[in-house]
Design a protein around this motif. Sequence first.
Motif, PDB file in Angstrom:
ATOM      1  N   ARG A  10       0.806  -1.248   0.123  1.00  0.00           N
ATOM      2  CA  ARG A  10      -0.098  -0.067  -0.010  1.00  0.00           C
ATOM      3  C   ARG A  10       1.042   1.303  -0.059  1.00  0.00           C
ATOM      4  O   ARG A  10       1.910   1.185   0.566  1.00  0.00           O
ATOM      5  CB  ARG A  10      -0.837   0.084   1.130  1.00  0.00           C
ATOM      6  CG  ARG A  10      -1.789  -1.114   1.150  1.00  0.00           C
ATOM      7  CD  ARG A  10      -2.478  -1.456   0.207  1.00  0.00           C
ATOM      8  NE  ARG A  10      -3.649  -0.248  -0.143  1.00  0.00           N
ATOM      9  CZ  ARG A  10      -4.341  -0.183  -1.383  1.00  0.00           C
ATOM     10  NH1 ARG A  10      -4.333  -0.886  -2.268  1.00  0.00           N
ATOM     11  NH2 ARG A  10      -5.309   0.846  -1.457  1.00  0.00           N
ATOM     12  N   VAL A  11       0.590   2.266  -0.784  1.00  0.00           N
ATOM     13  CA  VAL A  11       1.210   3.454  -0.654  1.00  0.00           C
ATOM     14  C   VAL A  11       0.312   4.755   0.017  1.00  0.00           C
ATOM     15  O   VAL A  11      -1.318   4.791  -0.148  1.00  0.00           O
ATOM     16  CB  VAL A  11       1.132   4.102  -2.125  1.00  0.00           C
ATOM     17  CG1 VAL A  11       2.039   5.190  -2.279  1.00  0.00           C
ATOM     18  CG2 VAL A  11       2.076   2.949  -3.033  1.00  0.00           C
ATOM     19  N   VAL A  12       1.101   5.380   0.998  1.00  0.00           N
ATOM     20  CA  VAL A  12       0.207   6.318   1.831  1.00  0.00           C
ATOM     21  C   VAL A  12       1.186   7.727   1.395  1.00  0.00           C
ATOM     22  O   VAL A  12       2.229   7.658   1.401  1.00  0.00           O
ATOM     23  CB  VAL A  12       0.031   5.915   3.389  1.00  0.00           C
ATOM     24  CG1 VAL A  12      -0.653   4.714   3.335  1.00  0.00           C
ATOM     25  CG2 VAL A  12       1.751   5.895   3.717  1.00  0.00           C
ATOM     26  N   ASP A  13       0.254   8.643   1.670  1.00  0.00           N
ATOM     27  CA  ASP A  13       1.186  10.138   1.342  1.00  0.00           C
ATOM     28  C   ASP A  13       1.431  10.570   2.714  1.00  0.00           C
ATOM     29  O   ASP A  13       1.274   9.825   3.633  1.00  0.00           O
ATOM     30  CB  ASP A  13       0.137  11.200   0.896  1.00  0.00           C
ATOM     31  CG  ASP A  13      -1.274  11.236   1.792  1.00  0.00           C
ATOM     32  OD1 ASP A  13      -1.404  10.987   2.838  1.00  0.00           O
ATOM     33  OD2 ASP A  13      -2.183  12.128   1.024  1.00  0.00           O
ATOM     34  N   ALA A  14       1.951  11.571   2.828  1.00  0.00           N
ATOM     35  CA  ALA A  14       2.619  12.209   3.971  1.00  0.00           C
ATOM     36  C   ALA A  14       1.650  12.447   5.338  1.00  0.00           C
ATOM     37  O   ALA A  14       2.079  12.414   6.343  1.00  0.00           O
ATOM     38  CB  ALA A  14       3.325  13.555   3.526  1.00  0.00           C
ATOM     39  N   GLU A  15       0.566  12.662   4.945  1.00  0.00           N
ATOM     40  CA  GLU A  15      -0.498  12.865   5.965  1.00  0.00           C
ATOM     41  C   GLU A  15      -0.941  11.580   6.460  1.00  0.00           C
ATOM     42  O   GLU A  15      -2.093  11.175   7.398  1.00  0.00           O
ATOM     43  CB  GLU A  15      -1.502  13.742   5.388  1.00  0.00           C
ATOM     44  CG  GLU A  15      -1.118  14.867   5.352  1.00  0.00           C
ATOM     45  CD  GLU A  15      -0.746  15.305   3.904  1.00  0.00           C
ATOM     46  OE1 GLU A  15      -1.112  14.766   3.015  1.00  0.00           O
ATOM     47  OE2 GLU A  15       0.352  16.060   3.774  1.00  0.00           O
ATOM     48  N   THR A  95       5.650   5.248   2.073  1.00  0.00           N
ATOM     49  CA  THR A  95       5.152   6.368   2.121  1.00  0.00           C
ATOM     50  C   THR A  95       5.858   7.263   1.409  1.00  0.00           C
ATOM     51  O   THR A  95       7.270   7.290   1.070  1.00  0.00           O
ATOM     52  CB  THR A  95       5.631   6.927   3.683  1.00  0.00           C
ATOM     53  OG1 THR A  95       5.436   5.601   4.575  1.00  0.00           O
ATOM     54  CG2 THR A  95       5.322   8.195   4.099  1.00  0.00           C
ATOM     55  N   ILE A  96       5.086   8.286   0.831  1.00  0.00           N
ATOM     56  CA  ILE A  96       5.611   9.444  -0.072  1.00  0.00           C
ATOM     57  C   ILE A  96       5.741  10.610   0.596  1.00  0.00           C
ATOM     58  O   ILE A  96       4.988  11.208   1.490  1.00  0.00           O
ATOM     59  CB  ILE A  96       4.970   9.390  -1.440  1.00  0.00           C
ATOM     60  CG1 ILE A  96       3.404   9.813  -1.153  1.00  0.00           C
ATOM     61  CG2 ILE A  96       4.851   7.986  -2.146  1.00  0.00           C
ATOM     62  CD1 ILE A  96       2.713   9.978  -2.677  1.00  0.00           C
TER      63      ILE A  96
END
Length: 112
Positions: A10-15, A95-96
């Motif tokens: 899974r990919v999650v953004d900075a938040e 995390t990006i």
Amino acid sequence: MRLNELLGRRVVDAEGNDIGGVADVRLVQDGPLLASRQAALRIDGLIVVEKHATRLFGYERHVGPALLRWLVHRRLGQVWYLPWADVAEVAETVTIHRGHADLRPLDEVARY
């Protein structure tokens, strides 16, 4: 880390918002020369799909029969290209640095 360990994460953004799953990895052969006299591969970016991290067959790029494209897009949702430089951390999730709204759709990215 092996490449197959990255696929499906899974990919999650900075938040911490969920963006989707890693469906594919774009590699570039421009690394140092190996003993085989070929350049090593490096990760250029990730292809992230909104709904399912599944195998892609090219139909996410708006090619092929219209009905098949429609079915694939319905199943996958949005498909984004995430440059490797935007990856902050790879752990249980990827995390990006950027937010969800800043991602570029895959069909807007030039092919190699």
